[in-house]
Design an enzyme around this catalytic site. Structure first.
Site, PDB file in Angstrom:
ATOM      1  CD  GLU A 122      -2.893   1.210   2.328  1.00  0.00           C
ATOM      2  OE1 GLU A 122      -2.773   0.363   3.237  1.00  0.00           O
ATOM      3  OE2 GLU A 122      -3.739   2.095   2.313  1.00  0.00           O
ATOM      4  N   GLY A 262       3.628   2.443  10.843  1.00  0.00           N
ATOM      5  CA  GLY A 262       3.353   1.637  12.027  1.00  0.00           C
ATOM      6  C   GLY A 262       3.135   0.165  11.712  1.00  0.00           C
ATOM      7  CG  ASN A 266       0.025  -6.763   4.190  1.00  0.00           C
ATOM      8  OD1 ASN A 266      -0.080  -5.874   3.377  1.00  0.00           O
ATOM      9  ND2 ASN A 266       1.006  -6.823   5.072  1.00  0.00           N
ATOM     10  CD  GLU A 299      -2.493  -1.746  10.876  1.00  0.00           C
ATOM     11  OE1 GLU A 299      -3.032  -1.960   9.772  1.00  0.00           O
ATOM     12  OE2 GLU A 299      -2.060  -0.612  11.203  1.00  0.00           O
TER      13      GLU A 299
HETATM   14  N1  B3K Z   1      -2.842   1.083   5.707  1.00  0.00           N
HETATM   15  C1  B3K Z   1      -1.543   1.231   6.262  1.00  0.00           C
HETATM   16  C2  B3K Z   1      -0.835   2.462   5.847  1.00  0.00           C
HETATM   17  C3  B3K Z   1      -0.170   2.383   4.533  1.00  0.00           C
HETATM   18  C4  B3K Z   1       0.704   3.590   4.303  1.00  0.00           C
HETATM   19  C5  B3K Z   1       1.278   3.620   2.950  1.00  0.00           C
HETATM   20  N2  B3K Z   1       2.227   4.687   2.787  1.00  0.00           N
HETATM   21  C6  B3K Z   1      -1.560   1.145   7.745  1.00  0.00           C
HETATM   22  C7  B3K Z   1      -2.820   1.534   8.402  1.00  0.00           C
HETATM   23  O1  B3K Z   1      -3.330   2.625   8.268  1.00  0.00           O
HETATM   24  O2  B3K Z   1      -3.373   0.703   9.065  1.00  0.00           O
HETATM   25 ZN    ZN Z   2      -5.276   2.066   8.827  1.00  0.00          ZN
END
Ligand code: B3K
Ligand code: ZN
Length: 862
Positions: A122, A262, A266, A299
């Site tokens: 991402e 952080g 996935n 997450e």
């Molecule tokens: N979705 C990811 C963040 C991705 C950042 C890309 N530069 C973590 C989160 O927000 O949970």
């Molecule tokens: Zn997030």
């Protein structure tokens, strides 16, 4: 070189092709990893558009279409994609490429973290792994075969369930994973390495047993226990609160040391920055524990809000991020003190998001124009995005909000959708019109609410006139009125006691009058209970009114906020007039706060002064050094005026903490209060010994760090010796060494620039490790305003030098660190000019990354 033109939300078009399934075979090698990507592709609708696959920074070895290997004349290869034409409507495309993980210091795509391979896709990292439709609305079923050396990489992980594994020649082995849930490629992950594994299970509400596995560097097993407990709590909470159950049979988390942010959600295989996994009492602070739990939850919650229902395009990022932050904030509030959790959320908004929204990169929570998507993982999209969801929760009420969530999942499970789709589901489920509310998604800037009161003793009415204004910018010339929920309390005196009434008004017009009857006496108003909207207020309240709120409001946020308002008014006065006499009632008020029987963690929050950033956001064209002095003056005034009560409280907390039967919450809250008292007392010469004692006696990282930060902040003589001890004790523990670098960078001393140069030469310092880079450079720019903003300009120059080096190593990290410099316009000269000089210097760098270019162009165009 990447594309350097912006993309626009308004230009969205559905994809011309879709991929039903993708089979990846990844044969890992440090510098020559081979990726074979076999896709079954279908044309979407009738058209003759060519097939354009995104791909960067890899060597194309071959393309085969339905078993026919294409010759280079049959496709066009550019730096960002490959284009080919076909008449087939459904076909198999096999692409073989080679990539170089070891030299991938950008940590996007496939890279090495220490000895392990891992991925970050991402937003647009998958295109560095293979040629593909790298956009979130192309969802496909992934099967991934990983091949690697058996000894070096005993664990080969990817999304979904393991379906096959076996031995190969040359000491290699393979594992194949299959993820039954169609997903966009940004949720793809692959990890290979040798780890310690903490394994557990969770039985879901429908009685399915899910395997939970946390992979950490060897020797760190015990440090994963808190993360595991947090994961189980999150799974339970999401079932209880939103009826959301986990879907796969396995949930894996891998902790790595080299990671840009952080963590990453996935599907079935989260990759985490080790900072948000590893903890034990010796090496992690109470706030580390809190943050680990929150990030693990965040997450995990993405599995539904993000993965099962994902974003149609990246402009919709807040669809998953704002909503998931709101969910993790609610979870933290349920697990801990909801009052303290809310205060901490608001501090982040006020100290950082408001400034972002007032600066050159200001954007709505749903941006409309993007050059580098990684630049839009912002406090605005995340934190203001969460505030927008919270306002919906307030306007709809908890039960209707839940109905809206249920409808959202019912309608959109397995789909890639938009923020409007979400709001429509909320509106349809609750029956409430949210047409005007949608403006929150397209307007930027923090609205200001101006307040005026009118009391009519004859009619016994109290009227409130609220006027809303959103900032005017180049792209937002005439902002519209927003739909804003405003929760208030009206406090009146009745027979010696206070009477408090609670209301919620919905501000929808630019200016609106709300009248409340039955008030014989003029009430004191406490505005924005629970901080019901992400706005600023323009409202003069007397110190007496603020004292009334501090002592009598029901809403704990209002009690805290009134105190902050009072302190901010003193800070403002001191900044503009250094000889301003601070009213001594402040001491009476703080004495009462110290003596109150509130939760000690809440008292601690009440005693914390507004930060440098919050103050800077409140004053136009401000001299930063004047803010630093104002904070110093106010701190000393409180410390000297309340020396004895602070000392008593410190000792009282210490005594409490000796009791062995305290709950975790009692321990952390008493420590927090004790450490605030220590921070006030530390600059008084007669109490330096307290800092020394605490450092020497400490048996936990929270207390050690509190002592060290006092020494750094007040440049105490013992600082160097303490830091030497700390370094020799922790040199082998990376996460604690990050704290060492942060503390070193926070030293408030003229010697700091020499020290910074020494620290960048330290054998444990490396710009290639984002945690390390941020711990030194970020901490200096954010926590050491006195020397970052020094009028010599040396602080700005130091930051710009490091950003220049990071531009080639890791553009994402460079782009995050530039934040304090691009806010130059809010400071007075010479600071403004000196900051700008560094930005111009950076703009002239050869090979400027899109990440930096976008921010530099925006800030220098003003
Ligand atoms: N979705 C990811 C963040 C991705 C950042 C890309 N530069 C973590 C989160 O927000 O949970
Ligand atoms: Zn997030």
């Amino acid at each position: 070189m990447t594309q350097s033109t912006s993309r626009f939300l308004a230009d969205y078009k559905p994809a011309f092709y879709t991929v039903h399934s993708i089979k990846l075979t990844v044969e890992l090698d440090d510098t020559q990893t081979q990726v074979t990507n076999e896709m079954s592709v279908s044309r979407q609708g009738e058209h003759n558009e060519p097939l354009v696959l995104d791909g960067e920074q890899q060597t194309l070895l071959s393309i085969t279409l339905n078993n026919n290997k294409l010759s280079p004349e049959q496709y066009t290869l550019s730096e960002n994609n490959v284009t080919l034409n076909t008449n087939e409507d459904s076909f198999t495309l096999t692409i073989v490429t080679q990539i170089d993980p070891e030299n991938n210091t950008s940590l996007e795509g496939l890279f090495k973290s220490g000895n392990a391979f891992c991925t970050q896709c991402e937003a647009e990292g998958f295109r560095r792994i293979s040629y593909y439709f790298d956009r979130p609305d192309v969802m496909s079923v992934f099967t991934t075969k990983i091949i690697a050396d058996k000894t070096l990489y005993p664990y080969l992980l990817s999304n979904g369930n393991k379906i096959e594994e076996g031995a190969l020649d040359n000491n290699k082995h393979f594992v194949t994973w299959h993820d039954p849930f169609p997903k966009p490629c940004y949720l793809f992950a692959l990890v290979a390495g040798d780890f310690d594994l903490l394994a557990d299970t969770f039985t879901t509400c429908s009685n399915r047993k899910v395997a939970l596995e946390i992979f950490v560097d060897k020797g760190n097993l015990h440090k994963a226990e808190h993360a595991m407990a947090s994961l189980k709590k999150s799974m339970q909470w999401d079932e209880e609160t939103f009826g959301l159950e986990y879907d796969l049979d396995i949930y894996m988390i891998v902790a790595v040391d080299f990671f840009n942010m952080g963590a990453m959600e996935n599907k079935g295989l989260n990759v985490f920055n080790s900072k948000y996994v590893l903890a034990d009492k010796n090496c992690a602070t109470d706030s580390d524990y809190f943050n680990i739990e929150a990030v693990i939850a965040h997450e995990y919650f993405h599995n539904w809000t993000g993965n099962r229902v994902t974003c149609r395009d990246w402009f919709q990022l807040s669809l998953k991020e704002g909503l998931t932050v709101f969910r993790d904030q609610q979870f933290s509030a349920d697990m801990h003190s909801s009052a303290v959790t809310r205060i901490q959320n608001v501090r982040v908004l006020r100290s950082q998001q408001f400034a972002e929204d007032a600066g050159p990169m200001s954007h709505p929570i749903r941006p409309e124009k993007v050059l580098e998507m990684n630049n839009f993982y912002t406090l605005t999209v995340y934190e203001k995005g969460a505030e927008v969801i919270r306002m919906l929760h307030t306007l709809l009420g908890k039960d209707n909000f839940r109905l809206g969530m249920d409808l959202y999942f019912k309608r959109f499970d397995g789909m890639a959708v938009t923020c409007d789709d979400f709001i429509n589901a909320m509106s349809d489920a609750s029956g409430k019109s949210l047409t005007q509310f949608k403006r929150w998604y397209s307007q930027s800037g923090t609205p200001t609410i101006s307040v005026s009161e009118h009391f009519d003793p004859e009619q016994a009415t109290y009227s409130l006139t609220l006027l809303q204004r959103s900032p005017v910018t180049k792209v937002q010339v005439a902002p519209d009125a927003l739909h804003i929920p405003i929760k208030i309390e009206l406090i009146t005196d009745s027979n010696e006691a206070k009477n408090v009434q609670e209301f919620m008004v919905e501000l929808t017009e630019e200016s609106q009058v709300f009248t409340f009857s039955g008030f014989e006496l003029k009430p004191t108003i406490a505005l924005l209970a629970d901080f019901s909207a992400p706005v600023k207020t323009d409202f003069e309240q007397t110190d007496e009114e603020l004292f009334t709120i501090i002592t009598s409001a029901k809403n704990s946020f209002c009690r805290w906020d009134a105190g902050q308002k009072l302190l901010m008014s003193y800070l403002k006065s001191l900044t503009l007039m250094p000889d301003f006499q601070i009213p001594t009632q402040l001491l009476t008020c703080f004495t009462d706060i110290l003596a109150s029987d509130e939760d000690p963690a809440f008292i601690a929050e009440q005693l914390i002064l507004p930060s440098f950033d919050e103050a800077a956001d409140m004053i136009d064209e401000v001299n930063p050094i004047a803010i630093v002095s104002a904070i110093e003056t106010l701190t000393l005034f409180i410390a000297q005026g309340l020396e004895q009560p602070l000392l008593d409280k410190l000792h009282y907390c210490k005594t409490i903490l000796q009791n062995n039967e305290l709950t975790e919450a009692e321990i952390t809250s008493n420590k927090a209060l004790k450490n605030i008292c220590l921070h006030y007392l530390a600059p008084l010469e007669q109490h330096t010994l307290l800092v020394e004692q605490q450092f020497d006696e400490s048996d936990n990282m929270t207390d050690s760090l509190a002592a060290l930060s006092c020494s750094a902040k007040y440049n105490l003589a013992i600082f160097t010796e303490q830091m030497q001890k700390f370094e020799s004790q922790w040199q082998d523990t990376a996460l604690v060494m990050d704290k060492y670098f942060s503390l070193s960078a926070s030293l408030v001393s003229e010697d700091i620039y020499r020290q910074l140069n020494n620290l960048t030469e330290h054998h444990l310092f490396s710009l290639k490790n984002p945690n390390r880079a941020r711990s030194l450079i970020g901490a200096f720019a954010m926590n050491n305003p006195k020397y970052f903003h020094h009028s010599s300009g040396q602080g700005y120059e130091f930051l710009a030098d490091k950003i220049a080096a990071l531009n080639t190593i890791n553009p994402q990290v460079a782009s995050r660190l530039i934040t304090p410099l691009i806010q130059f316009n809010s400071f007075a000269n010479p600071h403004k000019a000196l900051m700008k000089e560094q930005l111009v210097r950076l703009q002239n760098l050869p090979n400027l990354s899109n990440d930096l270019k976008e921010k530099l162009d925006a800030s220098l165009a003003i």
